[in-house]
Design a protein around this motif. Structure first.
Motif, PDB file in Angstrom:
ATOM      1  N   UNK A  82       0.829  -1.208   0.000  1.00  0.00           N
ATOM      2  CA  UNK A  82       0.000   0.000   0.000  1.00  0.00           C
ATOM      3  C   UNK A  82       0.866   1.261   0.000  1.00  0.00           C
ATOM      4  N   UNK A  83       1.959   1.226   0.774  1.00  0.00           N
ATOM      5  CA  UNK A  83       2.853   2.379   0.804  1.00  0.00           C
ATOM      6  C   UNK A  83       3.518   2.600  -0.547  1.00  0.00           C
ATOM      7  N   UNK A  84       3.926   1.513  -1.211  1.00  0.00           N
ATOM      8  CA  UNK A  84       4.548   1.645  -2.528  1.00  0.00           C
ATOM      9  C   UNK A  84       3.563   2.218  -3.542  1.00  0.00           C
ATOM     10  N   UNK A  85       2.315   1.750  -3.473  1.00  0.00           N
ATOM     11  CA  UNK A  85       1.299   2.269  -4.401  1.00  0.00           C
ATOM     12  C   UNK A  85       1.081   3.765  -4.167  1.00  0.00           C
ATOM     13  N   UNK A  86       1.010   4.168  -2.892  1.00  0.00           N
ATOM     14  CA  UNK A  86       0.840   5.592  -2.598  1.00  0.00           C
ATOM     15  C   UNK A  86       2.032   6.415  -3.073  1.00  0.00           C
ATOM     16  N   UNK A  87       3.248   5.879  -2.902  1.00  0.00           N
ATOM     17  CA  UNK A  87       4.437   6.606  -3.351  1.00  0.00           C
ATOM     18  C   UNK A  87       4.468   6.723  -4.867  1.00  0.00           C
ATOM     19  N   UNK A  88       4.097   5.645  -5.568  1.00  0.00           N
ATOM     20  CA  UNK A  88       4.068   5.723  -7.027  1.00  0.00           C
ATOM     21  C   UNK A  88       3.014   6.710  -7.513  1.00  0.00           C
ATOM     22  N   UNK A  89       1.862   6.708  -6.847  1.00  0.00           N
ATOM     23  CA  UNK A  89       0.818   7.653  -7.223  1.00  0.00           C
ATOM     24  C   UNK A  89       1.272   9.093  -6.991  1.00  0.00           C
ATOM     25  N   UNK A  90       1.935   9.312  -5.840  1.00  0.00           N
ATOM     26  CA  UNK A  90       2.441  10.662  -5.570  1.00  0.00           C
ATOM     27  C   UNK A  90       3.532  11.057  -6.552  1.00  0.00           C
ATOM     28  N   UNK A  91       4.411  10.089  -6.891  1.00  0.00           N
ATOM     29  CA  UNK A  91       5.464  10.394  -7.861  1.00  0.00           C
ATOM     30  C   UNK A  91       4.873  10.723  -9.229  1.00  0.00           C
ATOM     31  N   UNK A  92       3.801   9.994  -9.606  1.00  0.00           N
ATOM     32  CA  UNK A  92       3.149  10.302 -10.882  1.00  0.00           C
ATOM     33  C   UNK A  92       2.540  11.693 -10.886  1.00  0.00           C
ATOM     34  N   UNK A  93       1.929  12.086  -9.761  1.00  0.00           N
ATOM     35  CA  UNK A  93       1.356  13.436  -9.681  1.00  0.00           C
ATOM     36  C   UNK A  93       2.446  14.500  -9.734  1.00  0.00           C
ATOM     37  N   UNK A  94       3.576  14.238  -9.051  1.00  0.00           N
ATOM     38  CA  UNK A  94       4.677  15.210  -9.069  1.00  0.00           C
ATOM     39  C   UNK A  94       5.261  15.348 -10.469  1.00  0.00           C
TER      40      UNK A  94
END
Length: 256
Positions: A82-94
């Motif tokens: 779940x943490x990896x998915x959130x980090x990837x989602x945040x990285x995509x937004x950035x």
């Protein structure tokens, strides 16, 4: 009816339909709460469910991964995913926000190619603007992607990332090709050479620590087996026959 009339010998006397329903409901709620308290206390007794789960948590601090309880592994893996998915989602937004921010810079700015940086940057803008006319993408988006690739390659290469260094090399070669193609013939060689020098200077940071020499470790082995070849022959000799025994004519005793 007054309050005194509703009390008789210290007991509540129902005088309405509402009171007749309140007493059984209150009694059931107290019984249910008592059962919940009893179940909670029993679940924490030694050998019960919650007590065993707490013991698993206490042992997990000192045990290895293979010795940890399965439910703790499952919870840890689920939390990590779940943490990896959130980090990837945040990285995509950035990354998306960065591209949009860079896209606001016009592909053909007011720069006329003067100065050292303009000599290198202006041909890239002109080349990307000409290529974008044949593609379903805006020139500003191409220029923003070119800038982002160079930035990520420079920063990632400085920290030793192999993929970032490959991207940096491709970024430099592509930039030299675009500058050679878009620069007028009279100053093509000078502009491309100047860009190559800038790229080489920036590569000092992007390719920090990279070497083409093979690394040879000359460490003497800690243990050298020694071989001592020896030949061992084992011969069994018969015991001498006692005196006076007769032997056949064809059999002779072994003489030592």
């Amino acid at each position: 009816m007054s309050h005194n009339d509703r009390q008789m010998n210290g007991q509540h006397r129902p005088n309405s339909i509402l009171d007749q329903f309140e007493l059984p409901l209150a009694k059931k709620s107290r019984q249910r709460l008592a059962r919940l308290r009893t179940a909670w206390r029993e679940s924490w007794e030694e050998g019960s469910f919650l007590h065993q789960r707490w013991e698993d948590v206490g042992q997990a601090r000192h045990a290895s991964w293979h010795e940890v309880a399965s439910w703790i592994k499952t919870a840890g893996l689920f939390g990590g995913i779940s943490l990896i998915v959130l980090m990837l989602d945040a990285a995509g937004d950035i990354a998306s926000a960065t591209l949009k921010g860079l896209s606001n810079v016009p592909a053909t700015s007011t720069s006329d190619g003067s100065g050292l940086w303009g000599t290198v940057d202006h041909p890239v803008r002109v080349f990307l603007a000409g290529q974008a006319a044949h593609l379903a993408v805006a020139p500003a988006a191409l220029y923003a992607f070119w800038q982002l690739t160079g930035l990520l390659g420079l920063v990632g290469g400085f920290f030793g990332n192999a993929g970032a260094r490959i991207a940096w090399l491709l970024f430099g070669l592509g930039s030299l090709a675009m500058i050679w193609s878009a620069t007028p013939a009279g100053g093509r060689a000078a502009a491309t050479g100047l860009a190559a020098l800038m790229w080489a200077l920036a590569s000092i940071f992007a390719l920090r620590g990279l070497t083409l020499r093979p690394i040879v470790h000359n460490h003497p082995p800690q243990f050298m087996p020694q071989f001592n070849p020896e030949l061992h022959l084992h011969a069994t000799l018969p015991a001498p026959a006692p005196a006076g025994d007769d032997f056949d004519n064809n059999i002779h005793p072994l003489q030592r």
